[in-house]
Design a protein around this motif. Structure first.
Motif, short mmCIF file in Angstrom:
data_model
loop_
_atom_site.label_atom_id
_atom_site.label_comp_id
_atom_site.label_asym_id
_atom_site.label_seq_id
_atom_site.Cartn_x
_atom_site.Cartn_y
_atom_site.Cartn_z
N ALA A 132 0.89 -1.85 0.33
CA ALA A 132 -0.24 0.17 -0.22
C ALA A 132 1.21 1.86 0.19
O ALA A 132 0.76 2.29 -1.06
CB ALA A 132 -0.44 0.18 0.92
N ASP A 133 1.49 0.94 0.60
CA ASP A 133 3.21 2.35 0.88
C ASP A 133 3.14 3.16 -1.02
O ASP A 133 3.66 3.73 -0.81
CB ASP A 133 3.90 2.04 1.50
N ILE A 134 3.73 1.24 -1.22
CA ILE A 134 4.40 1.49 -2.28
C ILE A 134 3.61 2.39 -3.35
O ILE A 134 4.59 2.82 -3.99
CB ILE A 134 5.04 0.27 -3.05
N LYS A 140 1.97 9.17 -5.35
CA LYS A 140 2.43 10.05 -4.75
C LYS A 140 3.43 10.81 -6.80
O LYS A 140 3.73 11.80 -6.92
CB LYS A 140 3.03 9.95 -4.01
N ALA A 141 4.37 9.97 -6.61
CA ALA A 141 5.36 10.02 -7.57
C ALA A 141 4.91 10.47 -9.51
O ALA A 141 5.60 11.31 -10.07
CB ALA A 141 6.51 8.54 -7.90
N LYS A 147 2.89 16.53 -12.52
CA LYS A 147 3.30 18.00 -12.86
C LYS A 147 4.67 18.80 -12.79
O LYS A 147 4.22 20.15 -13.71
CB LYS A 147 3.09 18.38 -11.27
N GLU A 148 5.45 17.69 -12.89
CA GLU A 148 6.30 18.60 -13.96
C GLU A 148 6.63 18.47 -15.26
O GLU A 148 7.20 19.69 -15.53
CB GLU A 148 7.39 17.37 -13.26
#
Length: 189
Positions: A132-134, A140-141, A147-148
């Motif tokens: 889940a964290d991954i 997020k990445a 956005k970048e």
């Protein structure tokens, strides 16, 4: 020896002449009977005074020895009973010890299984949290990369078109560019 046999024979012949029985005179017989009666009476008195207490003492001693023997047999029987009771209790203690040990082994195996099961469940939970964290970090990445890319594309488009295009046209161009590029091409797996 003839002289002696002759003397005894003469004495016996003289006694027979005087009316004596076996050469004993009546006074001697009377004294012998009285002496016998006195000895008998003395025997009775002494037996009452000496022999009876001695017999009583021997009887008491015999009874004491018998009592001691009976007491010793009773003590021996009690000791034997106590020994058997001790051996029975010792056997019961060994059985109880075996039961406690086997129960402790079973409980230890159950606890081992519970610990292993809990560890596996915790490992699964840790893996699920890590996944889940991954996934969250990946999302997020991806959002940051979007956005970048949007900002890079905006800068590039801004330089190319600089003042001729308005913001609506610029947003439309960025959206079209992102659709053309697609999400798979800019994500690293």
């Amino acid at each position: 020896m003839e002289v002696m046999t002759g003397t005894v024979g003469m004495l016996a012949a003289a006694a027979a002449e005087e009316g004596r029985l076996f050469g004993l005179d009546p006074q001697l017989l009377h004294d012998a009977v009285l002496l016998g009666i006195n000895i008998f009476i003395l025997f009775l008195i002494l037996s009452y005074l000496l022999f009876n207490p001695a017999r009583e003492m021997l009887k008491k001693r015999r009874e004491g020895i018998q009592s001691d023997l009976e007491h010793a047999e009773k003590v021996n029987a009690d000791a034997l009973a106590m020994k058997q009771e001790y051996e029975a209790r010792l056997t019961d203690i060994h059985k109880e010890e075996e039961q406690i040990l086997s129960q402790a082994r079973r409980q230890a195996k159950l606890q081992e299984a519970e610990i292993i099961s809990a560890a596996r469940e915790e490992a699964v939970l840790i893996k699920d949290r890590a996944r889940a964290d991954i996934a969250l970090e990946r999302k997020k990445a991806m959002d940051e990369m979007k956005k970048e890319m949007i900002s890079v594309a905006s800068l590039m488009a801004g330089k190319v078109v600089s003042a001729q295009i308005n913001t609506e046209v610029q947003d439309t161009l960025v959206e079209e560019t992102l659709k053309e590029i697609g999400e798979d091409t800019w994500q690293s797996r």
